[in-house]
Design a protein around this motif. Sequence first.
Motif, PDB file in Angstrom:
ATOM      1  N   ALA A   1      47.659  48.664  47.275  1.00  0.00           N
ATOM      2  CA  ALA A   1      46.255  48.369  46.972  1.00  0.00           C
ATOM      3  C   ALA A   1      45.332  49.073  47.958  1.00  0.00           C
ATOM      4  CB  ALA A   1      46.013  46.861  47.012  1.00  0.00           C
ATOM      5  N   ALA A   2      45.704  49.059  49.244  1.00  0.00           N
ATOM      6  CA  ALA A   2      44.900  49.731  50.272  1.00  0.00           C
ATOM      7  C   ALA A   2      44.862  51.233  50.041  1.00  0.00           C
ATOM      8  CB  ALA A   2      45.474  49.431  51.651  1.00  0.00           C
ATOM      9  N   LYS A   3      46.008  51.816  49.691  1.00  0.00           N
ATOM     10  CA  LYS A   3      46.070  53.261  49.434  1.00  0.00           C
ATOM     11  C   LYS A   3      45.174  53.641  48.252  1.00  0.00           C
ATOM     12  CE  LYS A   3      48.726  56.061  50.873  1.00  0.00           C
ATOM     13  NZ  LYS A   3      48.502  57.121  51.873  1.00  0.00           N
ATOM     14  N   ARG A   4      45.182  52.834  47.208  1.00  0.00           N
ATOM     15  CA  ARG A   4      44.347  53.115  46.033  1.00  0.00           C
ATOM     16  C   ARG A   4      42.861  53.084  46.408  1.00  0.00           C
ATOM     17  NH1 ARG A   4      48.035  49.854  43.334  1.00  0.00           N
ATOM     18  NH2 ARG A   4      46.610  48.058  43.457  1.00  0.00           N
TER      19      ARG A   4
ATOM     20  N   LEU B   1      49.628  30.461  46.663  1.00  0.00           N
ATOM     21  CA  LEU B   1      49.431  30.846  45.259  1.00  0.00           C
ATOM     22  C   LEU B   1      49.744  32.322  45.055  1.00  0.00           C
ATOM     23  CD1 LEU B   1      46.150  28.901  44.362  1.00  0.00           C
ATOM     24  CD2 LEU B   1      48.430  28.498  43.398  1.00  0.00           C
ATOM     25  N   ILE B   2      49.336  33.147  46.015  1.00  0.00           N
ATOM     26  CA  ILE B   2      49.630  34.596  45.942  1.00  0.00           C
ATOM     27  C   ILE B   2      51.132  34.817  45.896  1.00  0.00           C
ATOM     28  CG2 ILE B   2      49.559  36.747  47.278  1.00  0.00           C
ATOM     29  CD1 ILE B   2      46.776  35.767  48.330  1.00  0.00           C
ATOM     30  N   LEU B   3      51.841  34.144  46.814  1.00  0.00           N
ATOM     31  CA  LEU B   3      53.300  34.307  46.890  1.00  0.00           C
ATOM     32  C   LEU B   3      53.964  33.850  45.589  1.00  0.00           C
ATOM     33  CD1 LEU B   3      55.611  35.072  48.896  1.00  0.00           C
ATOM     34  CD2 LEU B   3      55.764  32.636  49.427  1.00  0.00           C
ATOM     35  N   LEU B   4      53.519  32.728  45.053  1.00  0.00           N
ATOM     36  CA  LEU B   4      54.139  32.175  43.847  1.00  0.00           C
ATOM     37  C   LEU B   4      53.838  33.028  42.616  1.00  0.00           C
ATOM     38  CD1 LEU B   4      53.377  28.399  44.499  1.00  0.00           C
ATOM     39  CD2 LEU B   4      55.620  29.504  44.608  1.00  0.00           C
ATOM     40  N   GLN B   5      52.581  33.490  42.493  1.00  0.00           N
ATOM     41  CA  GLN B   5      52.233  34.307  41.334  1.00  0.00           C
ATOM     42  C   GLN B   5      52.957  35.659  41.360  1.00  0.00           C
ATOM     43  OE1 GLN B   5      51.294  32.362  39.152  1.00  0.00           O
ATOM     44  NE2 GLN B   5      49.264  33.113  38.535  1.00  0.00           N
ATOM     45  N   LEU B   6      53.112  36.204  42.550  1.00  0.00           N
ATOM     46  CA  LEU B   6      53.848  37.464  42.676  1.00  0.00           C
ATOM     47  C   LEU B   6      55.312  37.247  42.290  1.00  0.00           C
ATOM     48  CD1 LEU B   6      53.572  40.438  43.579  1.00  0.00           C
ATOM     49  CD2 LEU B   6      54.214  39.720  45.867  1.00  0.00           C
ATOM     50  N   HIS B   7      55.865  36.138  42.742  1.00  0.00           N
ATOM     51  CA  HIS B   7      57.258  35.806  42.394  1.00  0.00           C
ATOM     52  C   HIS B   7      57.409  35.628  40.876  1.00  0.00           C
ATOM     53  CE1 HIS B   7      61.247  34.005  43.215  1.00  0.00           C
ATOM     54  NE2 HIS B   7      60.982  33.280  42.119  1.00  0.00           N
ATOM     55  N   ARG B   8      56.398  35.032  40.242  1.00  0.00           N
ATOM     56  CA  ARG B   8      56.446  34.803  38.787  1.00  0.00           C
ATOM     57  C   ARG B   8      56.152  36.064  37.978  1.00  0.00           C
ATOM     58  NH1 ARG B   8      52.159  30.777  37.536  1.00  0.00           N
ATOM     59  NH2 ARG B   8      53.274  30.258  35.613  1.00  0.00           N
ATOM     60  N   GLY B   9      55.618  37.113  38.676  1.00  0.00           N
ATOM     61  CA  GLY B   9      55.339  38.369  37.981  1.00  0.00           C
ATOM     62  C   GLY B   9      53.940  38.485  37.422  1.00  0.00           C
ATOM     63  N   PHE B  10      53.056  37.602  37.818  1.00  0.00           N
ATOM     64  CA  PHE B  10      51.669  37.649  37.338  1.00  0.00           C
ATOM     65  C   PHE B  10      50.845  38.512  38.325  1.00  0.00           C
ATOM     66  CE2 PHE B  10      53.346  33.788  35.368  1.00  0.00           C
ATOM     67  CZ  PHE B  10      52.908  33.925  34.055  1.00  0.00           C
TER      68      PHE B  10
ATOM     69  N   TYR C   1      48.171  40.539  37.884  1.00  0.00           N
ATOM     70  CA  TYR C   1      46.700  40.497  37.834  1.00  0.00           C
ATOM     71  C   TYR C   1      46.189  39.315  38.653  1.00  0.00           C
ATOM     72  CZ  TYR C   1      41.928  40.053  36.132  1.00  0.00           C
ATOM     73  OH  TYR C   1      40.565  39.954  36.085  1.00  0.00           O
ATOM     74  N   ASP C   2      46.776  38.156  38.432  1.00  0.00           N
ATOM     75  CA  ASP C   2      46.387  36.964  39.191  1.00  0.00           C
ATOM     76  C   ASP C   2      46.612  37.169  40.690  1.00  0.00           C
ATOM     77  OD1 ASP C   2      45.679  35.764  36.875  1.00  0.00           O
ATOM     78  OD2 ASP C   2      47.404  34.405  36.763  1.00  0.00           O
ATOM     79  N   THR C   3      47.720  37.831  41.009  1.00  0.00           N
ATOM     80  CA  THR C   3      48.020  38.120  42.422  1.00  0.00           C
ATOM     81  C   THR C   3      46.904  38.937  43.048  1.00  0.00           C
ATOM     82  OG1 THR C   3      50.387  38.114  41.944  1.00  0.00           O
ATOM     83  CG2 THR C   3      49.694  39.155  44.001  1.00  0.00           C
ATOM     84  N   ASN C   4      46.465  39.986  42.328  1.00  0.00           N
ATOM     85  CA  ASN C   4      45.400  40.858  42.847  1.00  0.00           C
ATOM     86  C   ASN C   4      44.104  40.091  43.065  1.00  0.00           C
ATOM     87  OD1 ASN C   4      47.135  43.011  42.798  1.00  0.00           O
ATOM     88  ND2 ASN C   4      46.416  43.792  40.815  1.00  0.00           N
ATOM     89  N   GLN C   5      43.758  39.244  42.107  1.00  0.00           N
ATOM     90  CA  GLN C   5      42.511  38.471  42.221  1.00  0.00           C
ATOM     91  C   GLN C   5      42.570  37.504  43.406  1.00  0.00           C
ATOM     92  OE1 GLN C   5      39.801  39.207  40.273  1.00  0.00           O
ATOM     93  NE2 GLN C   5      41.206  40.848  39.645  1.00  0.00           N
ATOM     94  N   LEU C   6      43.714  36.872  43.561  1.00  0.00           N
ATOM     95  CA  LEU C   6      43.876  35.941  44.683  1.00  0.00           C
ATOM     96  C   LEU C   6      43.844  36.664  46.031  1.00  0.00           C
ATOM     97  CD1 LEU C   6      46.662  33.726  43.089  1.00  0.00           C
ATOM     98  CD2 LEU C   6      44.352  32.930  43.689  1.00  0.00           C
ATOM     99  N   LEU C   7      44.424  37.862  46.062  1.00  0.00           N
ATOM    100  CA  LEU C   7      44.396  38.658  47.293  1.00  0.00           C
ATOM    101  C   LEU C   7      42.959  39.011  47.683  1.00  0.00           C
ATOM    102  CD1 LEU C   7      47.439  41.079  46.844  1.00  0.00           C
ATOM    103  CD2 LEU C   7      47.062  39.554  48.782  1.00  0.00           C
ATOM    104  N   LYS C   8      42.148  39.368  46.670  1.00  0.00           N
ATOM    105  CA  LYS C   8      40.747  39.686  46.936  1.00  0.00           C
ATOM    106  C   LYS C   8      40.018  38.485  47.531  1.00  0.00           C
ATOM    107  CE  LYS C   8      40.022  43.343  43.517  1.00  0.00           C
ATOM    108  NZ  LYS C   8      39.304  43.750  42.289  1.00  0.00           N
ATOM    109  N   LYS C   9      40.294  37.293  46.984  1.00  0.00           N
ATOM    110  CA  LYS C   9      39.658  36.076  47.509  1.00  0.00           C
ATOM    111  C   LYS C   9      40.082  35.812  48.957  1.00  0.00           C
ATOM    112  CE  LYS C   9      39.037  33.647  43.094  1.00  0.00           C
ATOM    113  NZ  LYS C   9      39.430  32.471  42.289  1.00  0.00           N
TER     114      LYS C   9
END
Length: 556
Positions: free
Chosen positions: A134-137, A83-92, A94-102
């Motif tokens: 994200a890690a740097k931030r 899901l992370i890979l697909l959402q990033l590919h689609r340009g979403f 915010y969703d990518t960040n939330q999924l990464l946290k999970k």
Amino acid sequence: QEDHSSRAGKSQTEGGRQQTSEASPAGVHSLAVLLMELQPGADGPQILAADALYQLGRVEEAYRLLLLSIGPSAPQAPVLVRLILLQLHRGFLYDTNQLLKKLIQCGDTSCLRPLLAFAKQKDRALLQARCHSAAKRILECATEESAIREAVGYLSIAIIIAGGEAADSLLERARCYAVLGQRKTAIFDFSAILKEHPKHVQALCGRGFTYLLLNQQKECIHDILGALQINTDEVTKDLLSLKDRTRKLVCDWLHEFCRSSLSDILVADAAPCHEDRLREASIVCAALKRTDCAAPRWHLLCVDILLAKGEVKTAGAYLSQVFTQEPRDAAAQARAGVLEAWQHNYCGAARRLCKLAEKEPSCLDFLLALIPAHQRKQVAKAAAQDASSASSDGSWDRALPLLTVAIQAADKQRLRYLRQRAACLARLGLHERTIADLDGVIQKHGCSDESFWAEDLCRRGHSLVLCSREGPALEDYSRALELHREQTVKCVDEGLGGLRVAECFLRGALQHYGEQQLSKAWALIECGLVLDGNNAELRRLRAKVKREVASPCNVN
């Protein structure tokens, strides 16, 4: 015709392979759909189908299929990753960040490795960059342990997605591990960078500073020295960024390395040394001066390196510039003494070098090595002459450091100067040191003049008595009487006196008599009577020993 048929066959075979290669994601998708029908509700076939759709460019369908597989329950790690890979590919994003946290919260990153086989390079690069940023931030905004651990999670994803070749992410993760106290893990990450990039300055410094925290001096210096040879400016900035106490320890170790390195070079190759052999020391010295330009010892090290090169005028000018024409500091004065030795002013050299003789004898050895052998012998001679003049005037405290310079600078005359210093130390009441010097003299006697040997034994015996070590003292006096009776009696009379030494022999003899060691008691009684023939106690004890010796043994 055969050639044409052969070429046609090959063309058809290659075409078939190309069609098979192009059709493989579609074939996988068909098989996955069949498995979905045979195993309804199972995650595996749905994930396989989604992967095939992604490779076919049907990203939206893949995404919808994965959403259907989740249902009301929380998605498992393999689904989350896709899901992370697909959402990033689609340009979403915010969703990518939330999924990464999970994904980080679930702690299972092993499912990332299959992505390396089918994920497109562009998407992998996007995910890697996203996680690293994200890690740097996080690290810029927070210093709590929980925040650092979260950053480690993002960096680990970036490293896995990059196939372990993300040097920047490895560097950041290694630093995080060091802060978290996981120092060996940090070293592992730094080493992973250096395996691929041996001249990575930040990785060398990072690993060196981590070795510092583990108190591994040799490894720390090896890495920092390697980094200094690549980029001195960058390493100096890193040194300045350390806390004061840590920086001081690193600088102390670097200074120690330079001194040790210079000493080894001077042992192997007398001054002046070739400049190439002093390159490392010069680089370190330059960096040390930039960390704290006010510290005198860095400037002294610079003078030492110039002297080792044989650049006497440059060394003299630098010493005068930093420490004035007549330096007050003993260490700086000693360097001025080395300069005077190079300029053949041996008396001046000896007087300046003796400032360090009692304070830092090891440093004196090092500085004498900076003087060519012939001039060093002349310095020893001048120091001994000056010491003799001081001794004649009764200035024993002034003679002592001069004799130390003579001993450490001398070669053939060393025993003679040791004997002189022993006499000086005895005059000053420093009997333990007197004994140490005479130990060195007596061990080297061999077949030399027995009168000198006896005299040295008497002098050592004198100091041993004054140090309350009568047993070894009696051994020295007894041996001296065997070697040269007249010289021994003369030395005893000039020292403690025959009466006092005879009393020592009496106490020793009484102890042996009490232990029924009659032969040893007899030997000590005889020695004591040589020094004081009128000692009534010794005479009575001798008579007792005679009576107790059973016949037919005859003590005489």
